[in-house]
Design a protein around this motif. Structure first.
Motif, PDB file in Angstrom:
ATOM      1  N   ARG A   1       0.935  -1.293  -0.214  1.00  0.00           N
ATOM      2  CA  ARG A   1      -0.111  -0.117   0.022  1.00  0.00           C
ATOM      3  C   ARG A   1       0.965   1.181  -0.042  1.00  0.00           C
ATOM      4  N   ASN A   2       1.654   1.331  -0.954  1.00  0.00           N
ATOM      5  CA  ASN A   2       2.522   2.207  -1.261  1.00  0.00           C
ATOM      6  C   ASN A   2       2.383   2.916  -2.836  1.00  0.00           C
ATOM      7  N   LYS A   3       3.518   3.384  -3.211  1.00  0.00           N
ATOM      8  CA  LYS A   3       3.648   3.796  -4.459  1.00  0.00           C
ATOM      9  C   LYS A   3       4.866   3.574  -5.218  1.00  0.00           C
ATOM     10  N   LEU A   4       5.271   2.404  -4.843  1.00  0.00           N
ATOM     11  CA  LEU A   4       6.503   1.734  -5.241  1.00  0.00           C
ATOM     12  C   LEU A   4       6.435   1.253  -6.852  1.00  0.00           C
ATOM     13  N   SER A   5       7.546   1.446  -7.588  1.00  0.00           N
ATOM     14  CA  SER A   5       7.478   1.203  -9.007  1.00  0.00           C
ATOM     15  C   SER A   5       8.794   0.287  -9.377  1.00  0.00           C
ATOM     16  N   GLY A   6       8.848   0.022 -10.609  1.00  0.00           N
ATOM     17  CA  GLY A   6       9.794  -0.605 -10.983  1.00  0.00           C
ATOM     18  C   GLY A   6       9.866  -2.303 -10.739  1.00  0.00           C
ATOM     19  N   LYS A   7      10.977  -3.056 -11.034  1.00  0.00           N
ATOM     20  CA  LYS A   7      10.746  -4.612 -11.010  1.00  0.00           C
ATOM     21  C   LYS A   7      11.136  -4.841  -9.401  1.00  0.00           C
ATOM     22  N   ILE A   8      10.714  -6.154  -9.413  1.00  0.00           N
ATOM     23  CA  ILE A   8      10.867  -6.752  -7.958  1.00  0.00           C
ATOM     24  C   ILE A   8      12.395  -7.099  -8.065  1.00  0.00           C
ATOM     25  N   PRO A   9      13.365  -6.626  -7.287  1.00  0.00           N
ATOM     26  CA  PRO A   9      14.837  -6.805  -7.304  1.00  0.00           C
ATOM     27  C   PRO A   9      15.145  -8.370  -6.848  1.00  0.00           C
TER      28      PRO A   9
END
Length: 829
Positions: free
Chosen positions: A502-510
């Motif tokens: 429940r945040n606004k994180l983006s990009g790929k799962i590292p």
């Protein structure tokens, strides 16, 4: 018959009568002595386990009055004392102990005796001390103990005794009555205080007692300790404490006391006259109403106040600031309203404050940062508002701060991380905090748990967070944090619980997330995209959540996600130029590797256990004799199974004096001396005690003398520093020395470093086998040093026992792990 003959006959008859009386008296005395000896032999026959060899001297080659643990009267040579405490004895108590009619004390404290207490103990009419605490005795307490009208101390605590308190009406001289930590039930007799007018300590905690606390306790005017916690006593407290002028500890926690209406706490008024009161613990009951104003008149000597988990309402008295010696304050779990009094800042000795789960409002006093001894602060689940005081950063001992579930606003102050170590927990969740997590959080290198969830925080995850390498749990869910999951977080190798949902994180799962030892991972409700990993935590669908991320694909079949597109799969292929460069680099790399190997072989190895010793100082028996003032009892530091440790002082140039610790081994402990020398000869570590010298020879009276000399540790052993709330001490009436949480963690790290060194970093791994509080020594800086290697075992010496088929345990009884079966054939040095 002439007069002379009659006179001679009279004298001869008188002589024969006197001779008969003398012979009868001698036979009677010998009979009494023999009866004591036979009773001791019967006692020994019931002992099935003697790991320290305490009964080794109990044989016919030595007069029984000289046996270890035995004292006899000087004239009649009758046994007056049996003292075998802390010897690890197993077995049961012989009923023949009742035949030693001159016994005045039986001290078998801290062993492993089982079975029942013999009824025959009631025949020992001279008995003054009966100390059987910390054993495994069971059954009921014999009624015959009520016949011991000279008894002064009765200690049966920490056993498995059941039943009720026996009749004790004849024990009017009793000072100590300690039955704590058993399975006893029933109620305290109503006339208890009248029957025991000289009582100083009553300790019945951790049992199953019910009923009211008898009013008659007021009659025992010498009472110093009343400890009735963890029972089921009920009703109002009606004791007139005004008559107990010597009362120091009043501990009534975890009962069912109260339910007496709005005046439940009115008995506190009678405590005003108890000027020596140090500990007041009333938590975990049903007390209701507000605190009477008379609380302000309680003793200034109070170090601990606990009223937690009751139904107390009203405000916290402003007069709380008068208790300048207070170390522990717990008012949590009540219905307190109003503000946190600013006067709390006057409590300069305060280490722990628990005000959580109340209805407190207003700001957190900024002056709380003046409390330099604080190590734990619990203010969660209140209605506090305003900002987080930056002054918390001025508390150098603070390791735990709980401010969750309040109405706090503003940003997280960067100064919060200036000094405070927060080595355990920082919880700011469920507030209204804004801004970003300050980069200064990276200073908390020993932080275990961080929770900033359910706020309005934004910004990126700071890369400095990766410096918190001890993190076990990280909760950041329910905020507005954006950007990628920082690659720097791969340094958090100890992380087990991670929630970024429940945040606004983006990009790929590292990729690094599948290499961590995660037990729970929640990345749901973000803007993540790309392929879901399949290893580590991602191999178990129940251990992680990724719902609400529309751009994800792949992963394990249970996720039922769409297959990832192969588009762009060739974009990472190398061009022919790149291939040529790589091929041409191979000879260069090979040459470099060859040179590195040659240098590595030429370079001498260096490791932590390097055997570069400094020459020990040479000390003789004569010098040690003088240094310890002829081994004076005033210089005795400690006494163990293998010997005595004395503090000594020697002169060292130029005009300096050095304090040393001299461990003098007992004659029967020669093996331990050899083992300790062998163990410490090849190890060097900052957290392991160092040998300065050894001494073997003979004393002035030609007795063999064996000793090891160490650096003197100013703060002595760890067992002298008790936990704040400890109730297991044999001398509970003594105030414990207190370690703050930060120091405890540092000590634990020191000991762990020492164990890791001897287990994993030396050529011949070593097992200590005797690690306990008394063998951990503290220097001036409170750094820990592991000592006493007399029972140590080299792993190579254990042979096959070091493998999985080793089911026994070679070591001291108190060091055995819970439930571990002792190896009866193991060697106890």
């Amino acid at each position: 018959m002439s007069g002379v003959d009659k006179y001679r006959t009279y004298v001869l008859s008188l002589f024969l009568v006197c001779l008969a009386l003398i012979i009868w008296t001698c036979n009677a005395r010998l009979s009494g002595n023999e009866r004591d000896r036979q009773a001791l032999l019967a006692f020994r026959a019931k002992i099935t386990h003697d790991p320290q060899g305490a009964l080794g001297s109990w044989n016919s080659s030595l007069f029984f009055c000289n046996w270890e643990g035995i004292l006899c009267s000087k004239v009649k040579q009758r046994v007056t004392s049996i003292n075998l405490s802390s010897k690890g004895l197993g077995g049961s108590m012989s009923p023949y102990i009742g035949n030693m009619s001159f016994l005045s004390e039986i001290i078998l404290y801290n062993n492993n005796l089982q079975g029942t207490i013999p009824q025959e103990v009631g025949r020992l009419f001279r008995l003054k001390v009966l100390s059987l605490g910390r054993n495994a005795l069971e059954g009921s307490i014999p009624d015959t103990l009520g016949l011991l009208d000279r008894l002064v101390s009765l200690e049966l605590f920490s056993n498995k005794l059941s039943g009720m308190i026996p009749p004790i009406f004849n024990l009017s001289l009793l000072n100590v009555f300690n039955l704590a930590n058993n399975l006893l039930q029933g109620s305290i007799p109503s006339d208890f205080g009248f029957a025991l007018p000289n009582l100083q300590k009553i300790q019945l905690s951790n049992n199953k007692f019910t009923g009211n606390i008898p009013i008659s306790l007021s009659n025992a005017s010498r009472l110093q300790v009343i400890d009735l916690q963890f029972n089921n006593f009920s009703g109002p407290v009606s004791i007139d404490f005004g008559r107990l002028l010597h009362l120091q500890n009043l501990v009534l926690e975890s009962n069912n006391l109260g339910l007496g209406g709005q005046s439940d706490l009115s008995f506190l008024n009678s405590l005003i006259n108890c000027s020596s009161l140090k500990i007041l613990k009333l938590g975990g009951n049903n007390f209701r109403g507000s605190l009477p104003h008379s609380v302000a008149n309680l003793s200034n000597e109070l170090t601990m106040i606990s009223l937690a988990d009751n139904r107390i309402s009203g405000s916290i008295p402003l007069e709380i600031g008068k208790f300048i010696n207070l170390i522990f304050l717990s008012l949590e779990g009540n219905r307190f309203t109003g503000i946190i009094p600013p006067e709390i800042a006057k409590l300069r000795k305060l280490q722990r404050v628990l005000l959580s789960n109340n209805r407190l409002s207003g700001n957190i006093p900024a002056s709380i940062g003046n409390l330099s001894m604080l190590d734990e602060v619990h203010l969660e689940n209140n209605e506090l508002n305003g900002t987080i005081p930056p002054s918390f950063g001025h508390c150098p001992m603070l390791v735990l701060l709980e401010l969750s579930q309040n109405n706090l606003s503003g940003s997280i102050p960067s100064k919060l991380f200036d000094i405070s170590p927060f080595s355990l927990k920082l919880n700011l969740s469920q507030n209204h905090l804004v801004g970003s997590l300050p980069a200064g959080v990276g200073a908390l290198k020993t932080l275990v748990e961080l929770d900033i969830s359910e706020n309005q925080l934004s910004g990126l995850i700071p890369t400095q967070l990766a410096d918190c390498i001890a993190l076990n749990s990280l909760n950041m869910q329910g905020n507005f944090i954006q950007g990628n999951i920082s690659q720097s977080m791969k340094k958090l190798r100890g992380l087990q619980y991670l929630d970024l949902s429940r945040n606004k994180l983006s990009g790929k799962i590292p990729d690094f997330l599948e290499t961590l030892s995660l037990k729970y991972l929640n990345l749901s409700r973000n803007n993540l995209e790309g392929e879901v990993l399949k290893k580590g935590v991602f191999a178990n669908a129940s251990a992680f959540s990724i719902v609400g991320n529309k751009g994800l694909c792949g992963g394990i079949p249970e996720l039922q996600l769409p297959r990832c597109s192969s588009h762009g799969s060739h974009k990472h292929k190398m061009s022919w130029v790149q291939v040529l460069i790589v091929i041409s680099s191979i000879p260069v790399l090979a040459i470099g590797y060859y040179i590195w190997l040659r240098r590595r072989k030429e370079k001498p190895p260096s490791f932590l256990g390097s055997k570069t010793y400094t020459s020990p100082i040479k000390l003789s028996y004569k010098l040690l004799h003088e240094a310890t003032e002829e081994f004076s009892p005033n210089n005795l530091v400690s006494e163990g199974n293998s010997g005595l440790v004395y503090k000594g002082k020697i002169s060292s140039p130029p005009d300096n004096e050095t304090f040393i610790a001299v461990k003098v081994f007992k004659p029967q402990a020669s093996n331990q001396f050899i083992t300790e020398c062998e163990a410490l000869r090849n190890i060097r570590h900052r957290n392991i005690i160092k040998i300065k010298s050894t001494c073997t020879g003979f004393t002035d009276i030609n007795k063999k003398f064996t000793a090891i000399v160490y650096d003197f540790m100013e703060h002595k052993s760890l067992d002298r520093w008790k936990h704040l709330t400890s109730t297991s001490s044999h001398n509970e009436h003594c105030m414990p020395q207190i370690l703050n949480l930060g120091t405890r963690i540092n000590i634990a790290i020191d000991v762990a470093n020492a164990l890791d060194y001897i287990h994993n970093q030396v050529d011949n791994p070593l097992i200590h086998c005797n690690l306990k509080l008394s063998n951990i020594l503290l220097d001036t800086d409170m750094s820990a040093h592991v000592s006493n290697f007399g029972m140590a075992k080299f792993l190579t010496d254990l042979g096959s026992t070091s493998q999985s088929n080793f089911d026994g345990f070679a070591g001291t009884l108190e060091y055995a792990p819970p439930g571990k079966k002792l190896n009866r054939s193991a060697s106890y040095i």
